[in-house]
Scaffold this motif. Structure first.
Motif, PDB file in Angstrom:
ATOM      1  N   LEU A  79      13.500   8.994  -4.996  1.00 42.18           N
ATOM      2  CA  LEU A  79      12.738   9.942  -5.824  1.00 42.18           C
ATOM      3  C   LEU A  79      11.365   9.428  -6.237  1.00 42.18           C
ATOM      4  O   LEU A  79      10.531  10.205  -6.721  1.00 42.18           O
ATOM      5  CB  LEU A  79      13.547  10.316  -7.086  1.00 42.18           C
ATOM      6  N   ALA A  80      11.109   8.132  -6.069  1.00 38.10           N
ATOM      7  CA  ALA A  80       9.844   7.581  -6.575  1.00 38.10           C
ATOM      8  C   ALA A  80       8.630   8.259  -5.949  1.00 38.10           C
ATOM      9  O   ALA A  80       7.589   8.388  -6.586  1.00 38.10           O
ATOM     10  CB  ALA A  80       9.789   6.068  -6.338  1.00 38.10           C
ATOM     11  N   ALA A  81       8.782   8.703  -4.688  1.00 38.01           N
ATOM     12  CA  ALA A  81       7.654   9.337  -4.011  1.00 38.01           C
ATOM     13  C   ALA A  81       7.887  10.840  -3.833  1.00 38.01           C
ATOM     14  O   ALA A  81       7.223  11.492  -3.032  1.00 38.01           O
ATOM     15  CB  ALA A  81       7.424   8.670  -2.658  1.00 38.01           C
ATOM     16  N   GLU A  82       8.835  11.396  -4.589  1.00 42.63           N
ATOM     17  CA  GLU A  82       9.167  12.821  -4.449  1.00 42.63           C
ATOM     18  C   GLU A  82       7.986  13.702  -4.904  1.00 42.63           C
ATOM     19  O   GLU A  82       7.517  13.602  -6.039  1.00 42.63           O
ATOM     20  CB  GLU A  82      10.424  13.090  -5.311  1.00 42.63           C
ATOM     21  N   PRO A  83       7.509  14.580  -4.019  1.00 42.65           N
ATOM     22  CA  PRO A  83       6.336  15.395  -4.363  1.00 42.65           C
ATOM     23  C   PRO A  83       6.525  16.240  -5.635  1.00 42.65           C
ATOM     24  O   PRO A  83       5.581  16.414  -6.402  1.00 42.65           O
ATOM     25  CB  PRO A  83       6.163  16.301  -3.136  1.00 42.65           C
ATOM     26  N   GLU A  84       7.738  16.730  -5.872  1.00 39.54           N
ATOM     27  CA  GLU A  84       7.956  17.558  -7.064  1.00 39.54           C
ATOM     28  C   GLU A  84       7.722  16.763  -8.350  1.00 39.54           C
ATOM     29  O   GLU A  84       7.252  17.312  -9.355  1.00 39.54           O
ATOM     30  CB  GLU A  84       9.395  18.082  -7.018  1.00 39.54           C
ATOM     31  N   LEU A  85       8.073  15.484  -8.329  1.00 41.31           N
ATOM     32  CA  LEU A  85       7.830  14.645  -9.504  1.00 41.31           C
ATOM     33  C   LEU A  85       6.341  14.410  -9.682  1.00 41.31           C
ATOM     34  O   LEU A  85       5.809  14.475 -10.800  1.00 41.31           O
ATOM     35  CB  LEU A  85       8.527  13.288  -9.370  1.00 41.31           C
ATOM     36  N   GLU A 118       0.837  -1.198   0.000  1.00 39.82           N
ATOM     37  CA  GLU A 118       0.000   0.000   0.000  1.00 39.82           C
ATOM     38  C   GLU A 118       0.869   1.243   0.000  1.00 39.82           C
ATOM     39  O   GLU A 118       1.984   1.227   0.490  1.00 39.82           O
ATOM     40  CB  GLU A 118      -0.817   0.045   1.306  1.00 39.82           C
ATOM     41  N   GLY A 119       0.301   2.325  -0.473  1.00 34.25           N
ATOM     42  CA  GLY A 119       0.955   3.628  -0.328  1.00 34.25           C
ATOM     43  C   GLY A 119       2.144   3.790  -1.255  1.00 34.25           C
ATOM     44  O   GLY A 119       2.322   3.030  -2.207  1.00 34.25           O
ATOM     45  N   GLN A 120       2.973   4.799  -0.946  1.00 34.30           N
ATOM     46  CA  GLN A 120       4.071   5.152  -1.838  1.00 34.30           C
ATOM     47  C   GLN A 120       5.281   4.263  -1.588  1.00 34.30           C
ATOM     48  O   GLN A 120       5.441   3.700  -0.515  1.00 34.30           O
ATOM     49  CB  GLN A 120       4.450   6.604  -1.571  1.00 34.30           C
ATOM     50  N   ALA A 161       7.592  14.133 -15.973  1.00 32.90           N
ATOM     51  CA  ALA A 161       8.067  13.888 -14.608  1.00 32.90           C
ATOM     52  C   ALA A 161       9.548  13.524 -14.636  1.00 32.90           C
ATOM     53  O   ALA A 161      10.317  13.914 -13.754  1.00 32.90           O
ATOM     54  CB  ALA A 161       7.255  12.775 -13.947  1.00 32.90           C
ATOM     55  N   THR A 162       9.975  12.796 -15.669  1.00 27.27           N
ATOM     56  CA  THR A 162      11.374  12.392 -15.763  1.00 27.27           C
ATOM     57  C   THR A 162      12.280  13.591 -16.061  1.00 27.27           C
ATOM     58  O   THR A 162      13.429  13.632 -15.623  1.00 27.27           O
ATOM     59  CB  THR A 162      11.540  11.291 -16.827  1.00 27.27           C
ATOM     60  N   ARG A 163      11.752  14.593 -16.782  1.00 27.16           N
ATOM     61  CA  ARG A 163      12.543  15.818 -17.001  1.00 27.16           C
ATOM     62  C   ARG A 163      12.810  16.487 -15.653  1.00 27.16           C
ATOM     63  O   ARG A 163      13.917  16.957 -15.382  1.00 27.16           O
ATOM     64  CB  ARG A 163      11.800  16.785 -17.921  1.00 27.16           C
ATOM     65  N   THR A 164      11.802  16.502 -14.791  1.00 27.48           N
ATOM     66  CA  THR A 164      11.984  17.063 -13.446  1.00 27.48           C
ATOM     67  C   THR A 164      12.986  16.210 -12.671  1.00 27.48           C
ATOM     68  O   THR A 164      13.876  16.724 -11.989  1.00 27.48           O
ATOM     69  CB  THR A 164      10.631  17.099 -12.699  1.00 27.48           C
ATOM     70  N   SER A 165      12.847  14.896 -12.823  1.00 28.07           N
ATOM     71  CA  SER A 165      13.741  13.987 -12.136  1.00 28.07           C
ATOM     72  C   SER A 165      15.202  14.221 -12.554  1.00 28.07           C
ATOM     73  O   SER A 165      16.103  14.257 -11.716  1.00 28.07           O
ATOM     74  CB  SER A 165      13.311  12.557 -12.451  1.00 28.07           C
ATOM     75  N   LYS A 185      14.459   3.213 -11.796  1.00 28.12           N
ATOM     76  CA  LYS A 185      15.243   2.909 -10.594  1.00 28.12           C
ATOM     77  C   LYS A 185      15.625   4.223  -9.909  1.00 28.12           C
ATOM     78  O   LYS A 185      14.750   4.864  -9.355  1.00 28.12           O
ATOM     79  CB  LYS A 185      16.400   1.999 -10.977  1.00 28.12           C
ATOM     80  N   ALA A 186      16.904   4.646  -9.997  1.00 30.51           N
ATOM     81  CA  ALA A 186      17.269   5.877  -9.278  1.00 30.51           C
ATOM     82  C   ALA A 186      16.431   7.084  -9.716  1.00 30.51           C
ATOM     83  O   ALA A 186      16.184   7.992  -8.929  1.00 30.51           O
ATOM     84  CB  ALA A 186      18.745   6.172  -9.469  1.00 30.51           C
ATOM     85  N   PHE A 187      16.008   7.111 -10.970  1.00 29.75           N
ATOM     86  CA  PHE A 187      15.252   8.272 -11.462  1.00 29.75           C
ATOM     87  C   PHE A 187      13.831   8.337 -10.909  1.00 29.75           C
ATOM     88  O   PHE A 187      13.162   9.354 -11.024  1.00 29.75           O
ATOM     89  CB  PHE A 187      15.260   8.318 -12.996  1.00 29.75           C
ATOM     90  N   GLY A 188      13.372   7.236 -10.364  1.00 28.38           N
ATOM     91  CA  GLY A 188      12.081   7.257  -9.668  1.00 28.38           C
ATOM     92  C   GLY A 188      10.852   7.337 -10.557  1.00 28.38           C
ATOM     93  O   GLY A 188       9.748   7.508 -10.048  1.00 28.38           O
ATOM     94  N   THR A 189      11.005   7.222 -11.886  1.00 24.15           N
ATOM     95  CA  THR A 189       9.815   7.294 -12.751  1.00 24.15           C
ATOM     96  C   THR A 189       9.624   5.962 -13.466  1.00 24.15           C
ATOM     97  O   THR A 189       9.380   4.948 -12.806  1.00 24.15           O
ATOM     98  CB  THR A 189       9.883   8.485 -13.723  1.00 24.15           C
ATOM     99  N   PHE A 190       9.769   5.945 -14.789  1.00 27.57           N
ATOM    100  CA  PHE A 190       9.510   4.726 -15.546  1.00 27.57           C
ATOM    101  C   PHE A 190      10.060   4.910 -16.952  1.00 27.57           C
ATOM    102  O   PHE A 190      10.030   6.010 -17.482  1.00 27.57           O
ATOM    103  CB  PHE A 190       7.991   4.481 -15.618  1.00 27.57           C
ATOM    104  N   GLY A 191      10.552   3.821 -17.537  1.00 24.68           N
ATOM    105  CA  GLY A 191      11.040   3.896 -18.909  1.00 24.68           C
ATOM    106  C   GLY A 191      12.537   3.672 -18.955  1.00 24.68           C
ATOM    107  O   GLY A 191      13.159   3.307 -17.951  1.00 24.68           O
ATOM    108  N   ALA A 192      13.100   3.876 -20.138  1.00 23.67           N
ATOM    109  CA  ALA A 192      14.530   3.631 -20.326  1.00 23.67           C
ATOM    110  C   ALA A 192      14.982   4.369 -21.577  1.00 23.67           C
ATOM    111  O   ALA A 192      14.165   4.925 -22.309  1.00 23.67           O
ATOM    112  CB  ALA A 192      14.789   2.139 -20.476  1.00 23.67           C
TER     113      ALA A 192
END
Ligand SMILES: *Cc1c(COP(=O)(O)O)cnc(C)c1O
Length: 381
Positions: A49-55, A24-26, A274-278, A235-242
């Protein structure tokens, strides 16, 4: 229908049966998994970063602008300004002519290797490379030759046996289940020549090590010498993709030929935004990277005091190799009963006889979290 029960029973009998926990949750050190509060040490969210509010905020805003789905593949009308800008910003960050986004790292490896090689060529791979690179080699039809882990003599033996076709050397930058870093300078030297190239899959190094998080090759001083750089964003970037980074000719070839790029829907644009922000946050995340090193050193010295021998790893991946699947499962269950989540990694993810606990740290862990882990490990003997 097929007799699937036989297979499933066999997996259970060999302690290889895999199950999922419902969380559950972030993403973060403290989660509720299977209705139980846990302190977890198993995600790849190295920078927290996966749960970073700015992202989350940039994703929310981008969803208002772009909607949710990208609606089509990149070569149809799914390639947005957000994707394009992210590719250019990643290329700029990595000092490469071009970058191409893929929907996942698995697909980036499949698409790249199979676009570049065919039946008369060879893939020369470290024995411990990620499953996606093995699958990629198989899909390409090239001959797959595997050398002993990080062993240049063994690599050169395999190279000398490779035929006259193209030779692609493939390696993880940071090995996903061991945490050690590939000897990239030596691999660069071994892959010199017109018919050879080096692909580094830096899923676990990108964002985490090297100047501003540029990854393993930057860390080892050979960043500009890597022909094909694969990075993941989940992973470290906290979003998704490659993505794949390299020369203009490489990227253009992938656009023409990589089937896992051509025949799939583009990532949602909001994920790209979101990844640009990341990327902006990762560049400035020296504090998070330093914090990680503090946690890693604290864990390693604590483990040493407990008389545990850990493999040599300076990265957030700190495995405790236990041997059989049963042993790994049993320790993982003991930790779970003390409220600590570390999953047991069993064959075929790791070689037979090297089942392990794969402990990973995130910048969002505290030193007290590390101490708590050590206390419980001590109790488990
Ligand atoms: C996680 C991982 C991948 C796959 O990336 P996804 O984006 O999760 O598909 C590829 N290579 C390595 C080394 C990985 O650890």
């Amino acid at each position: 229908m097929f007799h699937l029960q036989e297979f499933l029973k066999q997996q259970q009998a060999q302690d290889l049966y895999r199950t999922r926990k419902v969380c559950e949750g972030q993403q973060g050190p403290r989660q509720v998994c299977d209705n139980k509060q846990v302190l977890s040490f198993c995600s790849n969210d190295y920078l927290g970063l996966a749960a970073e509010p700015e992202l989350a905020e940039s994703m929310r805003k981008a969803t208002e602008k772009y909607g949710v789905g990208s609606g089509a593949a990149h070569l149809v009308n799914g390639h947005s300004y957000a994707h394009h800008a992210l590719e250019e910003e990643l290329a700029d960050f990595l000092g490469r002519e071009r970058v191409l986004l893929f929907s996942t790292g698995y697909m980036a490896n499949l698409g790249t290797v199979s676009a570049l090689l065919g039946r008369n060529d060879s893939v020369i791979a470290d024995k411990l490379v990620h499953a996606s690179l093995i699958d990629a080699a198989k899909l390409s039809g090239a001959k797959l030759r595997r050398y002993q882990h990080c062993d240049i003599t063994s690599l050169e033996q395999r190279l000398s046996k490779a035929g006259s076709g193209k030779r692609l050397l493939v390696t993880d930058g940071v090995f996903s289940m061991d945490g050690d870093i590939a000897p990239l300078n030596e691999l660069v030297s071994a892959s010199r020549g017109d018919a050879s190239a080096l692909l580094v899959d830096d899923a676990h190094g990108f964002g985490v090590i090297g100047k501003q998080g540029r990854g393993s090759a930057e860390h080892l001083g050979c960043h500009d010498d890597i022909d094909i750089l694969v990075g993941t964003l989940g992973k470290a970037f906290g979003t998704f993709g490659a993505f794949v980074a390299g020369s203009d000719d490489l990227i253009e070839t992938l656009v023409q030929k990589a089937r896992s790029y051509i025949y799939t829907t583009a990532l949602p644009s909001a994920v790209a935004e979101a990844t640009r922000t990341s990327l902006r946050l990762v560049k400035q995340a020296d504090d998070r990277r330093e914090k990680l090193q503090v946690l890693i050193k604290r864990f390693r010295s604590g483990a040493d005091q407990l008389g545990m021998t850990l493999p040599d790893s300076q990265t957030p991946i700190q495995p405790i190799v236990l041997g059989t699947a049963v042993q790994a499962l049993s320790v993982s269950r003991q930790l779970a009963s003390a409220g600590i989540l570390v999953t047991a990694i069993r064959p075929p993810t790791v070689p037979e006889g090297s089942a392990r606990l794969r402990i990973t740290f995130s910048a969002s862990h505290s030193t007290q979290d590390v101490d708590q882990l050590l206390t419980v490990l001590e109790r488990c003997g």
